[in-house]
Design a protein around this motif. Sequence first.
Motif, PDB file in Angstrom:
ATOM      1  N   THR A  47      67.577 -11.664   2.576  1.00  0.00           N
ATOM      2  CA  THR A  47      67.145 -12.805   1.768  1.00  0.00           C
ATOM      3  C   THR A  47      68.390 -13.531   1.308  1.00  0.00           C
ATOM      4  O   THR A  47      69.224 -12.954   0.598  1.00  0.00           O
ATOM      5  CB  THR A  47      66.338 -12.360   0.536  1.00  0.00           C
ATOM      6  OG1 THR A  47      65.274 -11.524   0.970  1.00  0.00           O
ATOM      7  CG2 THR A  47      65.764 -13.568  -0.199  1.00  0.00           C
ATOM      8  N   ALA A  84      65.101 -11.496  -4.788  1.00  0.00           N
ATOM      9  CA  ALA A  84      65.433 -11.541  -3.355  1.00  0.00           C
ATOM     10  C   ALA A  84      64.820 -10.328  -2.648  1.00  0.00           C
ATOM     11  O   ALA A  84      64.248 -10.437  -1.556  1.00  0.00           O
ATOM     12  CB  ALA A  84      66.954 -11.582  -3.160  1.00  0.00           C
ATOM     13  N   VAL A 309      60.654 -20.148  -1.302  1.00  0.00           N
ATOM     14  CA  VAL A 309      61.245 -19.907   0.016  1.00  0.00           C
ATOM     15  C   VAL A 309      61.349 -21.238   0.742  1.00  0.00           C
ATOM     16  O   VAL A 309      60.362 -21.940   0.909  1.00  0.00           O
ATOM     17  CB  VAL A 309      60.368 -18.931   0.832  1.00  0.00           C
ATOM     18  CG1 VAL A 309      60.919 -18.788   2.244  1.00  0.00           C
ATOM     19  CG2 VAL A 309      60.291 -17.582   0.148  1.00  0.00           C
TER      20      VAL A 309
END
Length: 317
Positions: A47, A84, A309
């Motif tokens: 991430t 994350a 995201v």
Amino acid sequence: MSASPADLVRVSVVIPVYNEELNLPVLFARLYPVLDALGRRYEVIFTNDGSADRSIELLRAQHAARPDVTRVIDFNANYGQHMAIMAAFERVRGEIIVTLDADLQNPPEEIPNLLAKIDAGHDYVGGYRLNRQDSFFRTYASRLINYVREHTTNIEMTDQGCMLRAYRRPIIDAIVQSGAINTFIPALAYSFSGNPAEVGVKHEERHAGASNYSFYQLIRLNFDLITGFSLAPLQYFTMFAMACSAGSFLLVLIIAYRRIFLGAEAEGLFTLFGILFFLISVTMVGIGLIGEYVGRTYQVVRARQRYHVRSILETKG
Ligand code: UDP
Ligand code: MG
């Protein structure tokens, strides 16, 4: 088309990345051979937590190089290490999930040791750092927090700060379902586990760069740990406040007695101020403490999106 059991992803490795351009090449070079040697189907989920450096380019290149086993979640901004990890947890395909830092403080070569413990029947394997390689301050602050956690929550772990950990899928599903916001993943996972174990893991100095945690963030994180898992701070405070009010009440009686039977006195004025200031500060601490819990409640109630995201790089699996 249904996937045959051999095609199922067995191991998902989850890695949060924040400004790690200097570490990623070495991480890739050390991590993938370890995973290739496992002989199990795996995936690595990175991430990118709003890095300001070239981390995302490096992750893209790695996805292009190993598209079958690499997935990249790209946040639009920095939401913190635990968010994350959460974003990756929500998307894992593996039966066993391993979390790891990107800065190589947790050697990837230890992953097989964690997996061996999982194979032995544990649903949660926490790493604890042997010869911790952090600053004097970090190491001792962390010991203190360990101590506080041990005495205020019923979470038992040697080293809550170590992110090198392995979990069975049901624990990860439970974490995702809990929808936790301000959270401390190792502790939350522990609370869902039935058969936890620990293993000692090597700890190295950060390969490059400095820790991404500022002093302020460390304090916030540890508040998350303590307030997220126990009401002890509130309860201790209430008891302390009750003792204080009993004491003050007694004082009022004594002062009233003196005033009535011995006459007014001005010399004790500053003593009284001293006591007053002390009590006011106690009240302020109490308000702050309540505020911490109310703030957290508010965040949960408000149920705002926890992270955003921007894009995901992955092949269908
Ligand atoms: N990290 C992150 N977001 C942040 C801070 C850190 O994703 O806001 C990642 C970082 O890239 C690393 C891991 O979390 O992979 C641990 O961070 P760091 O090494 O700074 O923490 P420390 O080892 O000092 O606890
Ligand atoms: Mg680190």
